[in-house]
Design an enzyme around this catalytic site. Structure first.
Site, PDB file in Angstrom:
ATOM      1  N   CYS A   8      -4.208  -5.299  -6.970  1.00 15.23           N
ATOM      2  CA  CYS A   8      -3.855  -4.530  -5.774  1.00 15.23           C
ATOM      3  C   CYS A   8      -5.154  -3.987  -5.186  1.00 15.23           C
ATOM      4  O   CYS A   8      -6.235  -4.509  -5.471  1.00 15.23           O
ATOM      5  CB  CYS A   8      -2.826  -3.448  -6.092  1.00 15.23           C
ATOM      6  SG  CYS A   8      -3.387  -2.227  -7.306  1.00 15.23           S
ATOM      7  N   ARG A  14      -0.024  -0.013  -8.095  1.00 16.64           N
ATOM      8  CA  ARG A  14       0.836  -1.189  -8.243  1.00 16.64           C
ATOM      9  C   ARG A  14       0.442  -2.112  -9.388  1.00 16.64           C
ATOM     10  O   ARG A  14       1.291  -2.477 -10.220  1.00 16.64           O
ATOM     11  CB  ARG A  14       0.870  -1.982  -6.922  1.00 16.64           C
ATOM     12  CG  ARG A  14       1.550  -1.218  -5.802  1.00 16.64           C
ATOM     13  CD  ARG A  14       1.261  -1.856  -4.458  1.00 16.64           C
ATOM     14  NE  ARG A  14      -0.136  -1.654  -4.060  1.00 16.64           N
ATOM     15  CZ  ARG A  14      -0.702  -2.180  -2.987  1.00 16.64           C
ATOM     16  NH1 ARG A  14       0.011  -2.972  -2.202  1.00 16.64           N
ATOM     17  NH2 ARG A  14      -1.963  -1.924  -2.697  1.00 16.64           N
ATOM     18  N   ASP A 126       1.966  -0.756  -0.555  1.00 14.31           N
ATOM     19  CA  ASP A 126       1.099   0.308  -1.060  1.00 14.31           C
ATOM     20  C   ASP A 126       1.851   1.647  -1.044  1.00 14.31           C
ATOM     21  O   ASP A 126       2.260   2.123   0.008  1.00 14.31           O
ATOM     22  CB  ASP A 126      -0.120   0.366  -0.136  1.00 14.31           C
ATOM     23  CG  ASP A 126      -1.157   1.366  -0.596  1.00 14.31           C
ATOM     24  OD1 ASP A 126      -0.867   2.133  -1.524  1.00 14.31           O
ATOM     25  OD2 ASP A 126      -2.249   1.359  -0.013  1.00 14.31           O
TER      26      ASP A 126
HETATM   27  P1  4NP Z   1      -2.903   0.623  -5.338  1.00 15.84           P
HETATM   28  O1  4NP Z   1      -2.746   1.948  -4.447  1.00 15.84           O
HETATM   29  O2  4NP Z   1      -3.661  -0.389  -4.521  1.00 15.84           O
HETATM   30  O3  4NP Z   1      -1.484   0.192  -5.577  1.00 15.84           O
HETATM   31  O4  4NP Z   1      -3.642   1.031  -6.588  1.00 15.84           O
HETATM   32  C1  4NP Z   1      -3.835   2.555  -3.815  1.00 15.84           C
HETATM   33  C2  4NP Z   1      -4.705   3.320  -4.553  1.00 15.84           C
HETATM   34  C3  4NP Z   1      -5.777   3.961  -3.934  1.00 15.84           C
HETATM   35  C4  4NP Z   1      -5.951   3.808  -2.583  1.00 15.84           C
HETATM   36  C5  4NP Z   1      -5.083   3.047  -1.839  1.00 15.84           C
HETATM   37  C6  4NP Z   1      -4.033   2.398  -2.468  1.00 15.84           C
HETATM   38  N1  4NP Z   1      -7.024   4.495  -1.938  1.00 15.84           N
HETATM   39  O5  4NP Z   1      -7.089   4.447  -0.700  1.00 15.84           O
HETATM   40  O6  4NP Z   1      -7.863   5.105  -2.617  1.00 15.84           O
END
Ligand code: 4NP
Length: 161
Positions: A8, A14, A126
């Site tokens: 991800c 995720r 997300d």
């Molecule tokens: P992930 O969620 O991609 O599912 O781990 C996110 C985690 C951090 C960020 C965005 C999405 N961020 O902008 O830091």
């Protein structure tokens, strides 16, 4: 032994959840020895961190203990893993761009292609800026997709949805 990497953006919501859900689905089927699961992010800013506390809390309520430490995807992952499963279209495009060869690029797939109970889902969205519902939706989609993914790895001749 099939090695699967989930990817991800941040590797704190995720994909670490996908990794643990997949491990549990394989264990329920007595297939622990046949699969290895790991996860990574396309963005390295959360490197070394445990999964987001909201993701851990929602996962915990369903019996998943998320202990992965975030890391960024690297070129060696394209050699180490048989399949690289991305959560949304941005992850899919970003990971394909990093692929060192056409063979490596062909290992990159979308998690939504393995979903069967949520046929309208086009990605695992997300949840970072969402509320509780966003995290529950991620887990619903991951549980569904992991069943489909493991079925597909066990029966490679079956078509995706
Ligand atoms: P992930 O969620 O991609 O599912 O781990 C996110 C985690 C951090 C960020 C965005 C999405 N961020 O902008 O830091």
């Amino acid at each position: 032994m099939k090695k699967v990497l989930f990817v991800c953006l941040g590797n704190i919501c995720r994909s670490p959840a996908a990794e643990e859900v997949a491990r549990c689905v394989a264990a329920e089927r007595g297939l622990e020895a046949e699969f290895e699961f790991d996860s990574a992010g396309t963005y390295g800013g959360h490197r070394g961190q445990l999964p987001d506390s909201r993701m851990r809390a929602h996962a915990r309520r369903r019996g998943y203990d998320l202990t992965h430490r975030a890391r960024k995807i690297s070129t060696s992952d394209f050699f180490d893993f048989d399949l690289i499963v991305t959560m949304d279209d941005a992850n899919f495009d970003d990971v394909r761009e990093l692929a060192p060869s056409p063979e490596a690029e062909a290992k990159v797939v979308r998690m939504a292609d393995y979903v069967r109970q949520h046929p309208w889902a086009t990605c695992v969205p997300d949840p970072y800026y969402e509320g509780a519902e966003g995290f529950e939706n991620v887990l619903d989609l991951l549980e569904d997709a992991c069943e489909g993914l493991i079925d597909s790895l066990q029966n490679p001749n079956n078509d995706l949805k």
